[in-house]
Design an enzyme around this catalytic site. Structure first.
Site, PDB file in Angstrom:
ATOM      1  N   CYS A 109      18.625  -4.042  16.695  1.00 57.54           N
ATOM      2  CA  CYS A 109      19.016  -2.892  15.871  1.00 57.54           C
ATOM      3  C   CYS A 109      18.563  -3.143  14.443  1.00 57.54           C
ATOM      4  O   CYS A 109      18.049  -4.212  14.116  1.00 57.54           O
ATOM      5  CB  CYS A 109      20.528  -2.672  15.919  1.00 57.54           C
ATOM      6  SG  CYS A 109      21.475  -4.014  15.176  1.00 57.54           S
ATOM      7  N   CYS A 112      19.744  -6.263  12.685  1.00 59.81           N
ATOM      8  CA  CYS A 112      19.009  -7.504  12.952  1.00 59.81           C
ATOM      9  C   CYS A 112      17.872  -7.676  11.945  1.00 59.81           C
ATOM     10  O   CYS A 112      17.583  -8.787  11.497  1.00 59.81           O
ATOM     11  CB  CYS A 112      18.450  -7.493  14.373  1.00 59.81           C
ATOM     12  SG  CYS A 112      19.678  -7.413  15.667  1.00 59.81           S
ATOM     13  N   ASP A 524     -11.918  12.481  -8.711  1.00 58.38           N
ATOM     14  CA  ASP A 524     -13.111  11.986  -9.385  1.00 58.38           C
ATOM     15  C   ASP A 524     -14.282  12.800  -8.833  1.00 58.38           C
ATOM     16  O   ASP A 524     -14.188  13.349  -7.725  1.00 58.38           O
ATOM     17  CB  ASP A 524     -13.269  10.496  -9.090  1.00 58.38           C
ATOM     18  CG  ASP A 524     -14.425   9.884  -9.872  1.00 58.38           C
ATOM     19  OD1 ASP A 524     -14.763  10.425 -10.933  1.00 58.38           O
ATOM     20  OD2 ASP A 524     -14.980   8.878  -9.406  1.00 58.38           O
ATOM     21  N   ASP A 726     -12.954   6.582  -5.621  1.00 58.60           N
ATOM     22  CA  ASP A 726     -13.693   5.712  -4.704  1.00 58.60           C
ATOM     23  C   ASP A 726     -12.937   4.430  -4.379  1.00 58.60           C
ATOM     24  O   ASP A 726     -13.423   3.594  -3.637  1.00 58.60           O
ATOM     25  CB  ASP A 726     -15.078   5.382  -5.254  1.00 58.60           C
ATOM     26  CG  ASP A 726     -15.013   4.685  -6.612  1.00 58.60           C
ATOM     27  OD1 ASP A 726     -13.921   4.229  -6.984  1.00 58.60           O
ATOM     28  OD2 ASP A 726     -16.049   4.594  -7.283  1.00 58.60           O
ATOM     29  N   ASP A 730     -12.141   3.163 -11.866  1.00 61.07           N
ATOM     30  CA  ASP A 730     -10.967   3.843 -12.435  1.00 61.07           C
ATOM     31  C   ASP A 730      -9.657   3.292 -11.879  1.00 61.07           C
ATOM     32  O   ASP A 730      -8.720   4.036 -11.576  1.00 61.07           O
ATOM     33  CB  ASP A 730     -11.037   5.356 -12.173  1.00 61.07           C
ATOM     34  CG  ASP A 730     -12.257   5.990 -12.823  1.00 61.07           C
ATOM     35  OD1 ASP A 730     -12.649   5.511 -13.909  1.00 61.07           O
ATOM     36  OD2 ASP A 730     -12.805   6.925 -12.250  1.00 61.07           O
TER      37      ASP A 730
END
Length: 830
Positions: A109, A112, A524, A726, A730
């Site tokens: 549970c 735990c 971006d 990307d 930045d």
């Protein structure tokens, strides 16, 4: 050494270039790798060579080739043993932190999970531990200067649990073991319940007494029969409840199983006492019925939970166990006898044959053949991707059409699927704020429940002592807050798997909740809204033919790796063979490049320049035509070609818009999301992309510091912001946003620090991900509302005596099962 010889330790083929051995019982035994050598040597050094004498079969998996007792001797501290599941921790200040992926056995549970986290976190040297209840997987960090992995495993064992190095085979083995044990306990409880009811019903229906339908001695015989039949249910079926409760009480805390064990134990003890003294009420039927219904609910909840876990662990099953290596390549495949080897034995540079329908075993490059690969598991892309010589292949994708030969580039932990799996592990282990809040509430709720149950029992003792015990049991059981603890982690685990199937990889625990609350996306430009590479849009001749001008430009750029040179060459190839062929025969002498300006060379005795207009104008001094200036003002890149006689041509290049960008913007706008573009490119270029996509807030010429300040200003205005970039550039802006989303390039993926990664670089996944995140948050709220409503409704009913213990067992189990099944709805497409 023959390549077909098997490793004495694990049974896998020994590579021809391997030279590892261990002396066992006075004989040299050859091993396939340094890992097996290290393990075998540790077995011998610890006096456990009998392991080899008594084993009757090779292990199914190399990781299973390990006597269990070796854990006590610290073998897991050996670097060669750790290499499969331990790595250097990322994103930490120190250089001495290690991180391990473990799987825990014995978790029943959410309490735990709390117990293990609290206990291990207090161990010296442990810096972090996160456990996912649904998958039973743990991520542990420790300072190797202070403690060792073996000490952490011993700490887990000390509180009654077992930790193992995580691998998919071990996880499935434990899941099967858990299902088998649960079924047996359920069978015993069900059989005991039916038999006990056979003895209880006649007692209920008959009038007991010397002049009644049943004499007291027969009733007592029925009680003893019920006691005997109830004992297996208590000692075996209900044993996990008592063991878990005892473990919690020894550690001076109250877990989920404490009220259950207390209720079952009290009812059984009272019934035994009544049987011994032949007076009072017995509750054997209620006890067995309650245990049966509770185990039924937990079994169904376990099956649903394992289904959710399998959806997350699908990636771990993607890589096949064996591959066909071509040791004689580059001979023709007809002259090569391929050998079947374990994928773990592949090395960078190996040539591997992949037949149609087979799974790619590692990351690599196509050497021969033309086919298509199904990469849907890794990128969410539903259509097969064409593959030919020179194209990249991703481990875990499936070859769908024709045979391929690939050169292995990355294997094991260096592959893209391994990087994705590590990020998913990190997301699964981290606890969002909602989960932590629910766990805190549940912990306090149990204490309040015990006090309420005791108060109820005392009150009923005065009202009707004969009903006090079973009402006490019902109150204890009916409101145990299992559903409350399951409500959030179950939904988030299923959502993580569902998002990954759509190409949206969640790498941080809080990301789904934060994404659901986002009201502004900031993009971006370069590499995000655009494809990130220059393309020739138009050739504008000033004198002569456009094709000839393009040929001259390609000749001047011959041998250059600059993106503009590649764009011009691609444009010439697309224009036809004439321009490309002419460029190949044009001779250029005295070629030299000027950084940031262009190139210059002699063609047929004349000086020619190719580059920015200012650089080319240095040859003839003429002004740039107004039409070309207008193109520059619109944000596109213009490259000029000229000689001493004047301008010869202009080439318009542009970073092309992603084809799915417009549809993505339309869907996000329809979902009520505000959109912005923050770009470091020229303001005109950003404005042009904004105009094409219909994004009014398009800002260009921004430095990373400017972007950070602008984003923070939006947040200060009360907006929740997602930044899409990307994943590498930045970094301050991505870190500032509530949700950072990175485009999933292969090399960058392994070190991505974003909250979410778009695996297929497909922007269409963003609106799908947003919709699924919002659905996930709705389901979490539904689960929490149900959990709280159930408890607040059930407790008064139980206190009033309207809920029997077996009804309480059904209610508690059904509430837990309901939240898991509700979470599984996220796997359905909408």
């Amino acid at each position: 050494m023959a390549a077909a010889e098997a490793c004495y330790h694990c049974g896998l083929p020994i590579p021809s270039d391997a030279d590892y051995s261990v002396d066992i019982d006075g004989q040299r035994r050859d091993m396939c790798c340094a890992g097996c050598q290290a393990v075998a040597q540790a077995i011998v050094d610890n006096g456990l060579a009998d392991y080899y004498r008594h084993r009757d079969a090779m292990p199914e998996s190399p990781r299973e080739a390990l006597p269990q007792v070796l854990a006590e001797f610290g073998l897991f501290d050996h670097p060669d043993v750790q290499k499969n599941f331990v790595r250097r921790a990322e994103g930490v200040a120190g250089e001495h932190e290690q991180e391990a992926a473990l799987i825990l056995e014995g978790i029943t549970c959410a309490a735990c999970v709390w117990l293990n986290e609290s206990h291990v976190r207090r161990q010296p040297g442990v810096t972090a531990i996160d456990i996912n209840y649904t998958t039973r997987r743990a991520r542990v960090r420790w300072d190797e200067r202070v403690t060792k992995l073996s000490a952490i495993l011993e700490a887990v064992a000390a509180i009654g649990y077992r930790a193992h190095p995580y691998d998919i085979g071990r996880a499935e083995e434990l899941a099967q073991k858990e299902r088998k044990a649960a079924l047996w306990r359920l069978f015993v409880a069900g059989f005991g319940m039916m038999q006990v009811m056979m003895y209880a019903v006649p007692v209920y229906l008959a009038k007991v007494g010397t002049d009644g339908d049943m004499t007291p001695d027969i009733e007592q015989l029925m009680r003893w029969a019920s006691l005997i039949l109830t004992l297996p249910v208590i000692l075996y079926s209900a044993a996990p409840f008592f063991m878990s409760a005892w473990r919690d009480l020894k550690l001076r805390r109250v877990g989920m199983d404490v009220p259950v064990a207390l209720g079952v134990g009290a009812a059984f003890a009272a019934s035994v006492w009544a049987t011994l003294i032949a007076a009072g009420e017995v509750y054997f039927d209620s006890v067995t019925m309650f245990v049966f219904f509770l185990l039924t609910g937990r079994y169904l909840e376990m099956m649903a939970r394992q289904k959710a876990a399998r959806s997350v662990e699908t990636l771990a099953r993607a890589i096949p166990a064996f591959a066909t290596r071509l040791p004689g390549w580059p001979l023709s495949t007809a002259d090569i006898a391929g050998e079947r080897v374990a994928v773990a034995a592949l090395h960078a540079g190996d040539a591997v044959q992949i037949k149609p329908g087979e799974t790619v075993p590692a990351d690599g490059i196509v050497l021969d053949g033309e086919s298509a690969a199904d990469e849907s598991l890794l990128t969410g892309e539903s259509l097969p991707v064409p593959k030919r010589a020179g194209d990249a292949l991703i481990g875990g994708s499936v070859n769908t059409a024709s045979p391929l030969v690939m050169r292995v580039e990355r294997v094991g932990e260096a592959t893209r699927v391994a990087a994705i799996q590590r990020l998913m592990e990190r997301a699964a282990a981290e606890k969002p704020r909602l989960v932590e809040m629910a766990d805190r509430v549940a912990g306090r709720f149990i204490v309040a429940l015990l006090l309420l149950a005791v108060a109820t029992a005392l009150a009923w003792w005065w009202i009707d002592a004969s009903r006090a015990l079973w009402i006490f049991v019902a109150v204890l059981v009916v409101s145990c807050p299992c559903a409350l603890s399951l409500a959030t982690p179950a939904a988030l685990t299923v959502a993580t798997g569902a998002l990954a199937a759509r190409g949206v990889l969640v790498t941080r625990g809080h990301a789904i909740e934060a994404l659901a609350r986002v009201d502004r996306f900031i993009f971006d430009k370069t590499g995000t809204l655009t494809v990130g590479r220059m393309a020739l849009v138009e050739a504008i001749p000033m004198q002569g033919d456009a094709g000839h001008a393009l040929a001259l430009a390609v000749a001047l750029e011959r041998g250059s790796e600059h993106p503009i040179a590649k764009a011009l060459a691609a444009g010439a190839a697309a224009a036809g063979t004439a321009a490309a062929g002419t460029a190949a025969v044009i001779e250029v002498d005295g070629l030299r490049a000027t950084t940031g300006a262009g190139v210059e060379g002699m063609i047929a005795g004349d000086s020619w320049r190719l580059g920015n207009p200012e650089f080319v104008a240095g040859l003839h001094g003429r002004e740039v035509p107004a039409a070309v200036q207008a193109i520059v003002g619109a944000g596109d890149t213009v490259i000029a070609l000229g000689n001493a006689s004047g301008w010869q041509a202009f080439f318009r290049l542009s970073d092309g818009l992603r084809p799915e960008a417009s549809a993505m913007v339309a869907k996000l706008s329809a979902a009520g999301i505000r959109l912005s573009i923050f770009s470091g490119d020229a303001p005109a270029a950003a404005a042009r992309i904004g105009a094409l996509l219909g994004i009014a807030d398009a800002r260009g010429g921004l430095s990373p510091e400017d972007k950070h300040a602008a984003l923070k200003a939006l947040q200060d205005g009360g907006e929740t912001v997602a930044m899409v970039g990307d994943g590498v550039n930045d970094a301050p802006v991505l870190a500032q946003a509530q949700v950072s989303i990175a485009m999933g390039g292969g090399a960058d993926l392994a070190r991505a620090n974003a909250d979410i990664v778009l695996l297929g670089n497909d922007l269409q996944a963003l609106p799908h991900g947003l919709a699924l995140a919002r659905r996930s948050l709705r389901i979490v709220k539904q689960n929490l509302v149900w959990a709280f409503a159930y408890n607040f409704l059930a407790i008064p009913l139980a206190m009033a005596g309207w809920v029997t213990p077996w009804m309480a067992g059904i209610g508690m189990s059904a509430s837990s099962l309901l939240v898991v099944l509700n979470a599984l709805r996220l796997q359905r497409e909408q």
